[in-house]
Design an enzyme around this catalytic site. Structure first.
Site, PDB file in Angstrom:
ATOM      1  N   ASN A 205       1.120  -0.899   0.273  1.00  0.00           N
ATOM      2  CA  ASN A 205      -0.658   0.148  -0.011  1.00  0.00           C
ATOM      3  C   ASN A 205       0.808   1.499   0.052  1.00  0.00           C
ATOM      4  OD1 ASN A 205       0.399   0.952   2.421  1.00  0.00           O
ATOM      5  ND2 ASN A 205      -0.543  -1.156   3.096  1.00  0.00           N
ATOM      6  N   LYS A 282       8.888 -17.598  -9.821  1.00  0.00           N
ATOM      7  CA  LYS A 282       8.124 -16.384 -10.611  1.00  0.00           C
ATOM      8  C   LYS A 282       7.308 -16.807 -11.402  1.00  0.00           C
ATOM      9  CE  LYS A 282       8.519 -12.200 -13.726  1.00  0.00           C
ATOM     10  NZ  LYS A 282       9.377 -12.018 -14.576  1.00  0.00           N
ATOM     11  N   ASP A 301      -4.632  -9.219  13.047  1.00  0.00           N
ATOM     12  CA  ASP A 301      -4.729  -8.247  13.920  1.00  0.00           C
ATOM     13  C   ASP A 301      -4.001  -7.935  14.767  1.00  0.00           C
ATOM     14  OD1 ASP A 301      -5.970  -6.192  14.446  1.00  0.00           O
ATOM     15  OD2 ASP A 301      -8.220  -6.358  13.568  1.00  0.00           O
ATOM     16  N   ILE A 302      -2.385  -6.989  14.275  1.00  0.00           N
ATOM     17  CA  ILE A 302      -1.848  -6.867  16.019  1.00  0.00           C
ATOM     18  C   ILE A 302      -2.257  -6.136  16.953  1.00  0.00           C
ATOM     19  CG2 ILE A 302       0.712  -5.890  15.731  1.00  0.00           C
ATOM     20  CD1 ILE A 302       0.721  -6.582  12.994  1.00  0.00           C
TER      21      ILE A 302
HETATM   22  O1  C5P Z   1      -8.649  -2.011  10.472  1.00  0.00           O
HETATM   23  P1  C5P Z   1      -7.398  -0.792   9.973  1.00  0.00           P
HETATM   24  O2  C5P Z   1      -6.529  -1.713   8.932  1.00  0.00           O
HETATM   25  O3  C5P Z   1      -8.627  -0.311   9.272  1.00  0.00           O
HETATM   26  O4  C5P Z   1      -7.409  -0.520  11.351  1.00  0.00           O
HETATM   27  C1  C5P Z   1      -6.242  -0.136  11.609  1.00  0.00           C
HETATM   28  C2  C5P Z   1      -5.389   0.175  12.680  1.00  0.00           C
HETATM   29  O5  C5P Z   1      -5.025  -1.086  12.717  1.00  0.00           O
HETATM   30  C3  C5P Z   1      -4.144   0.810  11.891  1.00  0.00           C
HETATM   31  O6  C5P Z   1      -4.084   0.802  13.645  1.00  0.00           O
HETATM   32  C4  C5P Z   1      -3.116  -0.642  12.193  1.00  0.00           C
HETATM   33  O7  C5P Z   1      -1.947  -0.162  12.678  1.00  0.00           O
HETATM   34  C5  C5P Z   1      -3.815  -1.517  12.687  1.00  0.00           C
HETATM   35  N1  C5P Z   1      -3.615  -2.646  12.527  1.00  0.00           N
HETATM   36  C6  C5P Z   1      -3.620  -4.265  12.403  1.00  0.00           C
HETATM   37  N2  C5P Z   1      -3.088  -5.395  12.342  1.00  0.00           N
HETATM   38  C7  C5P Z   1      -3.376  -5.650  10.929  1.00  0.00           C
HETATM   39  C8  C5P Z   1      -3.956  -4.838  10.740  1.00  0.00           C
HETATM   40  C9  C5P Z   1      -4.096  -3.385  11.022  1.00  0.00           C
HETATM   41  O8  C5P Z   1      -2.493  -3.591  13.970  1.00  0.00           O
HETATM   42  N3  C5P Z   1      -3.589  -6.912  10.091  1.00  0.00           N
END
Ligand code: C5P
Length: 393
Positions: A205, A282, A301-302
């Site tokens: 991104n 590749k 999701d961290i």
């Molecule tokens: O759900 P979304 O990506 O929009 O959420 C954004 C927030 O969640 C940010 O703080 C991003 O660093 C965190 N995030 C995360 N791990 C993920 C996706 C998003 O920590 N896999």
């Protein structure tokens, strides 16, 4: 000028102490060196003297040394005592309170904080005796820069390698900083993640890491000990903190877990939501009847995980929300769903914010929503760091 008393004990990693002296001196920190008898087998007093620009102390019973500066005075003249590398032996001596040479006597006599960077064979590091000794030292408030994991000089593999000099310097700088966030550990994630498709392609991104890196620097400037966990960015590493570089969301997840415990977590990274199982070779356009399809799997999701209640949850967890529509509503919803304390929300719909130098955000806390005007990312980082300072005040 801040000054450290650097005790170099014996071990193959002692050569890294020379690099540490060079980095510390460059960062404006004075170094007085003490070399143990075993340390002298690995580095010479002359090298340390050349790099510190001062006398190297070695002997407890040296009349010359004592007439210049007594050992009690020596143990207190610096702002911080650093033992790097710290062998299993000197750690055990600290625990027992032994004082049978200059180094251990200084460590016992000092009234200043002590920071140790252990280095030893993996079995010695993992031995119950060393485990117990480390627990006692940490309980007493001794600061620890844990060893890295990797191949060791003795041919074995595992934790025990002396941390790299920049990481030790970051811990020293944090310990010497008297700012309002002194003693607090902050984890900051920054930048994008890259999710490989094949050996040469990836999903990514537009995140530049500018906002996350600026927040890490602003927190370090207030005295926090910062671990910056960054995806691939083209920014220089900020000074005075530990920088962990990762590529994928799963690597970032592992690095965050590894960096816990922390008092503050700022998840500013634009973590990819999905990854693909990368092809080993590749992908070829020529000869395939149809274009390949990418099967996406969810990434951890961290932010949501770190926000879960538990003993390791940081006292303050801050998430970011980059939205292209219904900013306030989506961000408020995200705060509730992820159970983080604050959300910094920005509208990234084509205003040059992602990748740019300015940002315009809503700060959503338990107390309500603040709308911050457009400003430079550095300024915004300082404003957020000030808010964090107030939270802990
Ligand atoms: O759900 P979304 O990506 O929009 O959420 C954004 C927030 O969640 C940010 O703080 C991003 O660093 C965190 N995030 C995360 N791990 C993920 C996706 C998003 O920590 N896999």
């Amino acid at each position: 000028m801040k000054r450290i008393l650097l005790i170099v004990s014996g071990g193959i990693a002692a050569y890294k102490a020379l690099e540490l002296v060079r980095l510390a001196t460059k960062a404006g920190i004075g170094v007085t060196a003490v070399l143990t008898a075993a340390g002298e087998k690995f580095v010479t007093p002359l090298s340390l003297q050349a790099l510190t620009g001062g006398k190297v102390y070695q002997d407890l019973f040296s009349l010359t040394d004592e007439s210049e500066m007594g050992h009690i005075e020596l143990s207190r003249a610096a702002d911080l005592v650093v033992i790097a590398p710290a062998t299993a032996n000197i750690l055990a001596k600290l625990v027992a309170g032994l004082a049978d040479d200059l180094a251990s006597t200084l460590a016992l006599a000092t009234d200043k904080p002590v920071l140790v960077a252990p280095a030893m064979n993996v079995r010695m590091w993992e031995h119950a005796a060393t485990r117990a000794n480390m627990a006692v030292l940490q309980q007493r408030g001794v600061l620890v820069v844990p060893p890295d994991e990797g191949a060791m000089a003795c041919g074995e593999f595992g934790p025990g390698r002396l941390a790299e000099p920049p990481a030790i310097l970051a811990a020293i700088e944090a310990a010497l900083n008297d700012g309002p966030l002194k003693g607090k550990h902050a984890i900051v994630t920054s930048g994008p993640t890259h999710e490989p498709i094949d050996p040469v392609r990836y999903l990514a991104n537009r995140s530049s890491g500018k906002q996350g890196h600026a927040i890490a620097a602003a927190l370090a400037a207030l005295g926090a000990r910062v671990t910056l966990i960054s995806g691939p960015v083209s920014l220089p590493d900020p000074f005075g903190m530990v920088v962990v570089k990762v590529e994928t969301a799963r690597e970032m997840h592992a690095a965050v877990r590894n960096a816990l415990p922390a008092d503050i977590a700022v998840c500013a990274a634009a973590v990819a939501d999905w990854h693909v199982a990368p092809a080993a070779q590749k992908l070829k356009k020529h000869g395939s009847a149809t274009p390949p399809t990418l099967a996406l799997s969810e990434n951890p999701d961290i932010l949501a995980e770190i926000s879960k209640p538990g003993t390791r949850r940081p006292a303050l967890v801050i998430g970011f929300a980059a939205e292209t529509e219904n900013l306030a509503a989506h961000a408020t919803d995200k705060r509730a769903r992820k159970h983080c304390d604050w959300i910094v929300a920005n509208d990234v719909s084509g205003t040059g914010i992602m990748g740019g130098d300015e940002n315009e955000v809503l700060l959503i806390t338990g107390a309500g929503t603040e709308s911050w005007p457009r400003m430079g990312k550095t300024r915004l980082a300082q404003k957020l760091a000030d808010k964090i300072k107030e939270f802990f005040a």
